[in-house]
Design a protein around this motif. Sequence first.
Motif, mmCIF file in Angstrom:
data_model
loop_
_atom_site.group_PDB
_atom_site.id
_atom_site.type_symbol
_atom_site.label_atom_id
_atom_site.label_comp_id
_atom_site.label_asym_id
_atom_site.label_seq_id
_atom_site.Cartn_x
_atom_site.Cartn_y
_atom_site.Cartn_z
ATOM 1 N N ALA A 118 31.421 26.431 87.170
ATOM 2 C CA ALA A 118 30.554 26.026 88.286
ATOM 3 C C ALA A 118 31.264 25.009 89.174
ATOM 4 O O ALA A 118 31.142 25.055 90.402
ATOM 5 N N GLN A 119 32.036 24.107 88.560
ATOM 6 C CA GLN A 119 32.787 23.118 89.325
ATOM 7 C C GLN A 119 33.863 23.807 90.169
ATOM 8 O O GLN A 119 34.098 23.416 91.321
ATOM 9 N N ARG B 228 26.341 21.416 89.714
ATOM 10 C CA ARG B 228 25.259 21.864 88.842
ATOM 11 C C ARG B 228 24.373 22.913 89.525
ATOM 12 O O ARG B 228 23.752 23.730 88.865
ATOM 13 N N GLU C 63 31.008 26.611 81.076
ATOM 14 C CA GLU C 63 30.215 27.075 82.220
ATOM 15 C C GLU C 63 30.192 26.028 83.326
ATOM 16 O O GLU C 63 30.238 26.364 84.509
ATOM 17 N N GLU C 64 30.143 24.767 82.941
ATOM 18 C CA GLU C 64 30.172 23.706 83.951
ATOM 19 C C GLU C 64 31.523 23.655 84.657
ATOM 20 O O GLU C 64 31.579 23.373 85.861
ATOM 21 N N SER C 65 32.604 23.940 83.924
ATOM 22 C CA SER C 65 33.920 23.940 84.578
ATOM 23 C C SER C 65 34.030 25.098 85.576
ATOM 24 O O SER C 65 34.627 24.948 86.646
ATOM 25 N N THR D 124 25.565 19.157 94.052
ATOM 26 C CA THR D 124 26.656 19.047 93.090
ATOM 27 C C THR D 124 26.991 20.426 92.534
ATOM 28 O O THR D 124 26.366 21.422 92.870
ATOM 29 N N GLU E 132 20.526 24.599 79.239
ATOM 30 C CA GLU E 132 21.615 23.751 79.709
ATOM 31 C C GLU E 132 22.938 24.510 79.627
ATOM 32 O O GLU E 132 23.216 25.151 78.619
ATOM 33 N N PRO E 133 23.777 24.438 80.664
ATOM 34 C CA PRO E 133 25.088 25.091 80.589
ATOM 35 C C PRO E 133 26.036 24.330 79.668
ATOM 36 O O PRO E 133 25.955 23.105 79.550
ATOM 37 N N ASP E 134 26.931 25.061 79.005
ATOM 38 C CA ASP E 134 27.913 24.400 78.148
ATOM 39 C C ASP E 134 29.091 23.901 78.993
ATOM 40 O O ASP E 134 29.110 24.072 80.216
ATOM 41 N N ASP E 135 30.077 23.298 78.339
ATOM 42 C CA ASP E 135 31.193 22.681 79.069
ATOM 43 C C ASP E 135 31.995 23.697 79.874
ATOM 44 O O ASP E 135 32.378 23.432 81.011
#
Length: 192
Positions: free
Chosen positions: A24-25, A5, A20-22, A3, A15-18
């Motif tokens: 990574a996505q 992640r 950072e996740e965007s 994924t 944990e990554p914040d929102d």
Amino acid sequence: MYTARRKIQKEQGLEPDDFEESVAQAFFDLENTNQELRSDLRDLFINSAKQVDISGGRKAVVIHVPFRLRKAFKKIHARLVRELEKKFSGKDVVLIATRRILRPPKKGSAVTRPRNRTLTAVHEAILEDLVYPAEIVGKRVRFRLDGSRIMRVQLDPKERNSTEYKLETFSGVYKKLTGKEVVFEYPVQEAS
């Protein structure tokens, strides 16, 4: 399970914040959809990402990549930044290697610190990463009467087309990361 992640690995298992996740996505989507970047992006990941406000209401996305992967990122830098700027429309994307600054050793201790871990060396390296693919051809430090200093950095005119619109972004990001004022410019070419 593969994924987005896996595209962000923060230090000490945080944990990554929102945001950072965007980011990574976006990396994950690029790997799955873009044929020319797929093989290059397979083993790459990021450490962190943050959004920086720049004068004029513009924003920049600063992506920190692991120091040991910086050469792999530099190989695909131009294509990767172009694709990420499409995904984050209206935002300039900057890739910077994660580096650590060590404090000077105490008097009397036999421990020496590597030169590339000094504050000056790390700030110079951040400057190099920031303006990549352009190269720095000259630097001047100007001391004002009030004691403040401003650094003038001259970039290679060969990369003018790909970096000229980002000069303000470079200054804002460098000021945010290091606290130092920098003005980027291109040397004046004299016709002979």
